[in-house]
Design a protein around this motif. Structure first.
Motif, mmCIF file in Angstrom:
data_model
loop_
_atom_site.group_PDB
_atom_site.id
_atom_site.type_symbol
_atom_site.label_atom_id
_atom_site.label_comp_id
_atom_site.label_asym_id
_atom_site.label_seq_id
_atom_site.Cartn_x
_atom_site.Cartn_y
_atom_site.Cartn_z
ATOM 1 N N ALA A 1 0.837 -1.210 0.000
ATOM 2 C CA ALA A 1 0.000 0.000 0.000
ATOM 3 C C ALA A 1 0.866 1.252 0.000
ATOM 4 N N GLY A 2 1.911 1.269 0.792
ATOM 5 C CA GLY A 2 2.771 2.440 0.875
ATOM 6 C C GLY A 2 3.546 2.720 -0.402
ATOM 7 N N ALA A 3 3.888 1.663 -1.146
ATOM 8 C CA ALA A 3 4.692 1.812 -2.366
ATOM 9 C C ALA A 3 3.836 1.895 -3.628
ATOM 10 N N SER A 4 2.524 1.854 -3.466
ATOM 11 C CA SER A 4 1.614 1.869 -4.612
ATOM 12 C C SER A 4 1.358 3.300 -5.080
ATOM 13 N N GLU A 5 0.654 3.415 -6.185
ATOM 14 C CA GLU A 5 0.296 4.727 -6.732
ATOM 15 C C GLU A 5 -0.524 5.530 -5.733
ATOM 16 N N ASP A 6 -1.299 4.854 -4.897
ATOM 17 C CA ASP A 6 -2.139 5.521 -3.897
ATOM 18 C C ASP A 6 -1.446 5.726 -2.562
ATOM 19 N N GLY A 7 -0.171 5.354 -2.479
ATOM 20 C CA GLY A 7 0.580 5.505 -1.232
ATOM 21 C C GLY A 7 0.844 6.973 -0.918
ATOM 22 N N ASP A 8 1.638 7.187 0.109
ATOM 23 C CA ASP A 8 1.882 8.557 0.594
ATOM 24 C C ASP A 8 2.887 9.342 -0.253
ATOM 25 N N GLY A 9 3.442 8.737 -1.280
ATOM 26 C CA GLY A 9 4.384 9.439 -2.153
ATOM 27 C C GLY A 9 5.822 9.398 -1.689
ATOM 28 N N LYS A 10 6.082 8.758 -0.552
ATOM 29 C CA LYS A 10 7.456 8.680 -0.045
ATOM 30 C C LYS A 10 8.211 7.485 -0.618
ATOM 31 N N VAL A 11 7.452 6.505 -1.145
ATOM 32 C CA VAL A 11 8.040 5.296 -1.721
ATOM 33 C C VAL A 11 7.226 4.923 -2.954
ATOM 34 N N ARG A 12 7.915 4.446 -3.998
ATOM 35 C CA ARG A 12 7.243 3.874 -5.155
ATOM 36 C C ARG A 12 7.973 2.601 -5.518
#
Length: 185
Positions: free
Chosen positions: A53-64
């Motif tokens: 979730a954090g690394a997804s397109e909908d994540g917080d933008g800190k990780v992709r």
């Protein structure tokens, strides 16, 4: 090789887990990752859900996290980027002097190495870095001093040693060398 490079989706946590575990089984995983298969395989599903979730397109933008996907849906490679802002506390390496992205979690399955998968992943990662709404000045990564295969690719792609060397966490004498790619002017 016919493939697409894309950001993972939050609901793909099981696939995210599978490719990470495959990476940690690689013969050079001890040089490439600050994690072990034994530790990762014991993590609960919730850890993998949160990670995806954090690394997804909908994540917080800190990780992709980007994956290389074949037409039949198989993930054959991955790379993740951490967005690091000036002065932020980091778990590894010195404080950033300028906004940057940090490439981590690089992995290409052995059967597709040498086919250009890694080049496509890195092109996408670097382009994404340069396109961030709040610009970054460089893309960086660390490579273990004994990881000749990774070192050769990073240099071929255009990364140069920055002069920063840091000890590998948990290892007495091993060092990681920082490489960087500066934003074109």
């Amino acid at each position: 090789m016919d493939l697409s490079i894309r950001v993972i989706r939050a609901d793909e946590w099981e696939r995210t887990r599978e490719i990470r575990l495959a990476a940690l089984r690689d013969p050079v995983a001890h040089l490439a990752f600050l994690d072990t298969y034994e530790a990762a395989v014991e993590r609960p599903d919730e850890f993998w859900r949160d990670r995806a979730a954090g690394a997804s397109e909908d994540g917080d933008g800190k990780v992709r996290q980007f994956v290389a996907e074949t037409p039949d849906g198989r993930w054959v490679g991955t790379v993740s980027l951490l967005v690091e802002r000036t002065g932020a506390e980091l778990p590894f390496g010195p404080l950033p002097k300028a906004d940057q992205t940090h490439i981590v979690g690089v992995y290409v399955r052995p059967e597709v190495r040498g086919t250009g998968v890694i080049d496509e992943l890195f092109r996408t990662a670097v382009e994404w870095s340069w396109a961030l709404p709040e610009p970054v000045e460089r893309v960086r990564l660390y490579v273990h001093e004994d990881n000749a295969r990774a070192d050769a690719f990073y240099r071929r792609f255009g990364f140069t040693a920055s002069g920063v060397r840091v000890p590998v966490p948990g290892q007495d004498r091993a060092m990681e060398v920082e490489y960087e790619l500066r934003r074109p002017v």
